[in-house]
Scaffold this motif. Structure first.
Motif, short mmCIF file in Angstrom:
data_model
loop_
_atom_site.label_atom_id
_atom_site.label_comp_id
_atom_site.label_asym_id
_atom_site.label_seq_id
_atom_site.Cartn_x
_atom_site.Cartn_y
_atom_site.Cartn_z
N GLY A 143 54.30 33.16 42.33
CA GLY A 143 53.14 33.81 42.69
C GLY A 143 52.47 34.65 42.06
O GLY A 143 51.42 34.78 41.93
N TYR A 146 50.43 32.99 39.37
CA TYR A 146 49.14 32.15 39.87
C TYR A 146 48.17 33.47 40.38
O TYR A 146 47.08 33.17 39.91
CB TYR A 146 49.66 31.65 41.13
N ALA A 147 48.78 34.53 40.78
CA ALA A 147 47.67 35.67 41.16
C ALA A 147 47.17 36.37 39.99
O ALA A 147 46.49 37.24 39.79
CB ALA A 147 48.43 36.35 41.98
N ILE A 168 41.72 41.57 46.34
CA ILE A 168 42.11 40.37 46.95
C ILE A 168 43.50 40.09 46.83
O ILE A 168 44.18 39.57 47.97
CB ILE A 168 41.14 39.18 46.40
N ALA A 169 44.14 40.35 45.61
CA ALA A 169 45.56 40.05 45.32
C ALA A 169 46.52 40.71 46.20
O ALA A 169 47.40 40.30 46.77
CB ALA A 169 45.93 40.24 43.84
N GLY A 172 46.51 39.48 49.59
CA GLY A 172 47.26 38.36 49.67
C GLY A 172 48.70 39.03 49.60
O GLY A 172 49.54 38.36 50.43
N PHE A 173 49.05 40.04 48.75
CA PHE A 173 50.77 40.38 48.75
C PHE A 173 51.12 40.69 50.05
O PHE A 173 52.12 40.51 50.73
CB PHE A 173 50.79 41.58 48.10
N GLY A 176 51.46 37.47 52.68
CA GLY A 176 52.86 37.11 52.56
C GLY A 176 53.88 37.93 52.94
O GLY A 176 54.73 37.47 53.71
N SER B 78 37.22 35.23 40.85
CA SER B 78 37.89 33.98 41.65
C SER B 78 38.51 34.48 43.02
O SER B 78 38.48 35.90 43.26
CB SER B 78 39.09 33.60 40.85
N LEU B 79 38.59 33.64 43.81
CA LEU B 79 39.12 34.14 45.21
C LEU B 79 40.39 33.52 45.45
O LEU B 79 41.35 34.03 45.62
CB LEU B 79 37.94 33.69 46.22
N TRP B 80 40.69 32.05 45.12
CA TRP B 80 41.77 31.26 45.53
C TRP B 80 42.93 31.94 44.93
O TRP B 80 44.11 31.81 45.61
CB TRP B 80 41.47 29.76 45.43
N ARG B 81 42.74 31.93 43.51
CA ARG B 81 44.18 32.29 43.01
C ARG B 81 44.55 33.75 43.08
O ARG B 81 45.93 33.72 43.37
CB ARG B 81 43.75 32.13 41.21
N TYR B 82 43.67 34.61 43.50
CA TYR B 82 44.44 36.01 44.09
C TYR B 82 44.94 35.85 45.44
O TYR B 82 46.00 36.40 45.85
CB TYR B 82 43.33 36.84 43.85
N LEU B 83 44.16 35.05 46.33
CA LEU B 83 44.76 35.03 47.70
C LEU B 83 45.91 34.18 47.95
O LEU B 83 46.78 34.75 48.53
CB LEU B 83 43.50 34.41 48.43
N LEU B 84 45.89 32.93 47.14
CA LEU B 84 47.03 32.22 47.44
C LEU B 84 48.30 32.46 46.66
O LEU B 84 49.37 32.58 47.21
CB LEU B 84 46.59 30.79 46.99
N GLY B 85 48.03 32.59 45.40
CA GLY B 85 48.97 33.36 44.43
C GLY B 85 49.72 34.82 44.89
O GLY B 85 50.74 34.91 45.08
N GLY B 86 48.76 35.62 45.45
CA GLY B 86 49.21 36.66 46.17
C GLY B 86 50.19 36.66 47.49
O GLY B 86 50.92 37.27 47.46
N THR B 87 49.63 35.85 48.27
CA THR B 87 50.37 35.35 49.45
C THR B 87 51.75 34.78 48.92
O THR B 87 52.90 35.10 49.53
CB THR B 87 49.64 34.18 50.16
N ILE B 88 51.82 33.87 48.03
CA ILE B 88 53.02 33.13 47.62
C ILE B 88 53.95 34.26 47.23
O ILE B 88 55.19 34.47 47.27
CB ILE B 88 52.88 32.18 46.55
N ARG B 132 49.55 24.33 36.78
CA ARG B 132 48.45 24.99 36.75
C ARG B 132 47.00 24.66 36.71
O ARG B 132 46.10 24.87 37.41
CB ARG B 132 48.33 25.77 35.20
N LEU B 135 46.22 23.30 40.45
CA LEU B 135 45.95 24.28 41.37
C LEU B 135 44.57 24.83 41.48
O LEU B 135 43.88 24.92 40.39
CB LEU B 135 46.90 25.53 41.32
N PRO B 136 44.01 25.49 42.64
CA PRO B 136 42.65 25.78 42.87
C PRO B 136 42.57 27.23 42.27
O PRO B 136 43.59 27.96 42.49
CB PRO B 136 42.24 25.90 44.23
N HIS B 137 41.88 27.39 41.31
CA HIS B 137 41.82 28.94 40.61
C HIS B 137 40.51 29.53 40.85
O HIS B 137 39.37 28.94 41.14
CB HIS B 137 41.83 28.76 39.09
#
Lengths: 191, 137
Positions: A143, A146-147, A168-169, A172-173, A176, B78-88, B132, B135-137
Motif C-alpha cells: 500500500g 502504491y500510494a 487523498i492518500a 485512503g489511510f 482502510g 492522480s486519484l486512484w493510486r492515492y485512494l487505493l494505495g492509501g486504503t490498502i 505496477r 494497476l490503475p495509477h
C-alpha cells in the motif's frame, strides 16, 4: 543531567511529540533530503537484487543510503528510549479502549507496548498471528509504495506542503484503517 | 561523517515516537476508534508546525546545507493510486499497529518478531513493483 534524564523519561504529551516530528522533517530538508521512511523498503528490495527481475527496483540504491542510516537511527533511538529513558512500559490508553479490547479477548490492554499474545514468534503459527503480522506487513509494504508514501511522506511532509495528492492518500489511510478496526479486526482478534 | 547527522536525527525520531507511545498498537487502535485525542494531537500539531516551517522556507528562501533551494517534490497528479494505495496501507496499518517508521523503532524496543512484519512489508513492496504496470495509477 540526571534531572534532565528523569524529565524526558516521562511519557511525552502530544504537544511535545508533534513539534519534534516537524523538526525532524525540517532537519532532513535542511540536510538536502526529504522525510519519507517507506522508500527504505524499496531500497532494501533493490539491495536484495530485485532490480534484476523488475525495472522499478533498478536504480542506484547508494543514493538512498542516508535514508537507511536514518532508519538505523530509528532502531537505536527505540533501543535507547526503551532501555535508558523508560520507567515503565505502560501505555495510557483510554478506559473505553481498554474495555473494548478486553471484550475482544486481549488480556490487560495497554500493559505493554504491543499485545504480547499476538506479537511473539509462537503466534506466527496461529491463524490470527499469521494474518496480523504477515498479511498486515504485506499490506503496509504494498500500500505505501502504491500510494507513493506513508505517514511520514504523505501525512506529515505532503500535508505540510499542502499537496492535494497527499490529502487523498491520508483519506485512503483512514478508509482502510476504519474498515479494518471496525469491521475486520473484531473477527480477526476473536479467531 | 555526513551520515552521522542522519543517524542522529533518526535517533531523536525513534526516542520521540517511543516516548509519545506512537509506536504502540494500542494507540493506533484507539485512534481508529476515536477514543482519545492523543494521536490526532501528535499528527495534527506536527502538520501545523510543519506548515509553518515550509512557509518560512518559501518566504525566506532558506537554502539547504549544500546551498540549494529546498523543495518537497510535488506528487504526481492522480486519484486512484492515492485512494487505493492509501486504503490498502490503512488496512495494514490498523492490523499491525505500525507504519514504516514505527516498524524500525519497535525493533529497537525489543519486539523482535517485528522483523517478520518488516520482511513481509519488503515483499509487499516487491510485489507492487511486479504488478505496477497493471494497476490503475
Amino acid at each position: 543531567m540526571s534531572q534532565l534524564i528523569n524529565f524526558i523519561s516521562q511519557p511525552w504529551p502530544w504537544y511535545v511529540a508533534g513539534p519534534v516530528i516537524a523538526l525532524v522533517m525540517f532537519s532532513l530538508l535542511l540536510l538536502g533530503n526529504s522525510f519519507g521512511i517507506s522508500s527504505n523498503l524499496r531500497t532494501l528490495c533493490s539491495i536484495f537484487g530485485a532490480g534484476k527481475t523488475c525495472d522499478f527496483f533498478d536504480f542506484n540504491w547508494r543514493d538512498q543510503l542516508w535514508n537507511l542510516v536514518f532508519a538505523l537511527g530509528l532502531v537505536i533511538g527505540g533501543f535507547i528510549a526503551h532501555n535508558y529513558l523508560s520507567t515503565e512500559s505502560h501505555i495510557s490508553i483510554s478506559t473505553a479502549t481498554i474495555a473494548e479490547l478486553k471484550s475482544l479477548g486481549i488480556s490487560d490492554p495497554g500493559s505493554t507496548i504491543v499485545p504480547e499474545s499476538i506479537f511473539n514468534w509462537k503466534a506466527l503459527a496461529t491463524i490470527r498471528g499469521f494474518i496480523i503480522l504477515v498479511v498486515g506487513g504485506f499490506l503496509v509494504g504494498f500500500g505505501t509504495r502504491y500510494a507513493g508514501g506513508c505517514t511520514s511522506g504523505h501525512a506529515i511532509s505532503g500535508l505540510s506542503d499542502l499537496q492535494i495528492p497527499s490529502l487523498i492518500a491520508v483519506i485512503g489511510f483512514f478508509i482502510g484503517g476504519l474498515i479494518m478496526t471496525h469491521f475486520l479486526l473484531p473477527h480477526l482478534l476473536t479467531i | 561523517m555526513k551520515f552521522l547527522r542522519y543517524l542522529l536525527v533518526g535517533v531523536v525520531f525513534g526516542i520521540a515516537l517511543t516516548k509519545a507511545e506512537v509506536i504502540s498498537w494500542f494507540r493506533i487502535y484507539e485512534m481508529f476508534t476515536f477514543q482519545s485525542f492523543h494521536m490526532y494531537g501528535v499528527i495534527g500539531s506536527a502538520i501545523v508546525i510543519g506548515i509553518i516551517f515550509i512557509q518560512l522556507i518559501k518566504r525566506f528562501e532558506i537554502k539547504n546545507v549544500e546551498g540549494k533551494s529546498i523543495i518537497i517534490p510535488p506528487k504526481q497528479k492522480s486519484l486512484w493510486r492515492y485512494l487505493l494505495g492509501g486504503t490498502i496501507f490503512g488496512l495494514g496499518w490498523a492490523m499491525t499497529g505500525a507504519c514504516p517508521g514505527p516498524l524500525f523503532i519497535l525493533l529497537g524496543n525489543g519486539i523482535t518478531v517485528i522483523l517478520v512484519v518488516i520482511g513481509s512489508a519488503i515483499l509487499g513492496t516487491y510485489v507492487y513493483g511486479l504488478l505496477r504496470d497493471r494497476l490503475p495509477h
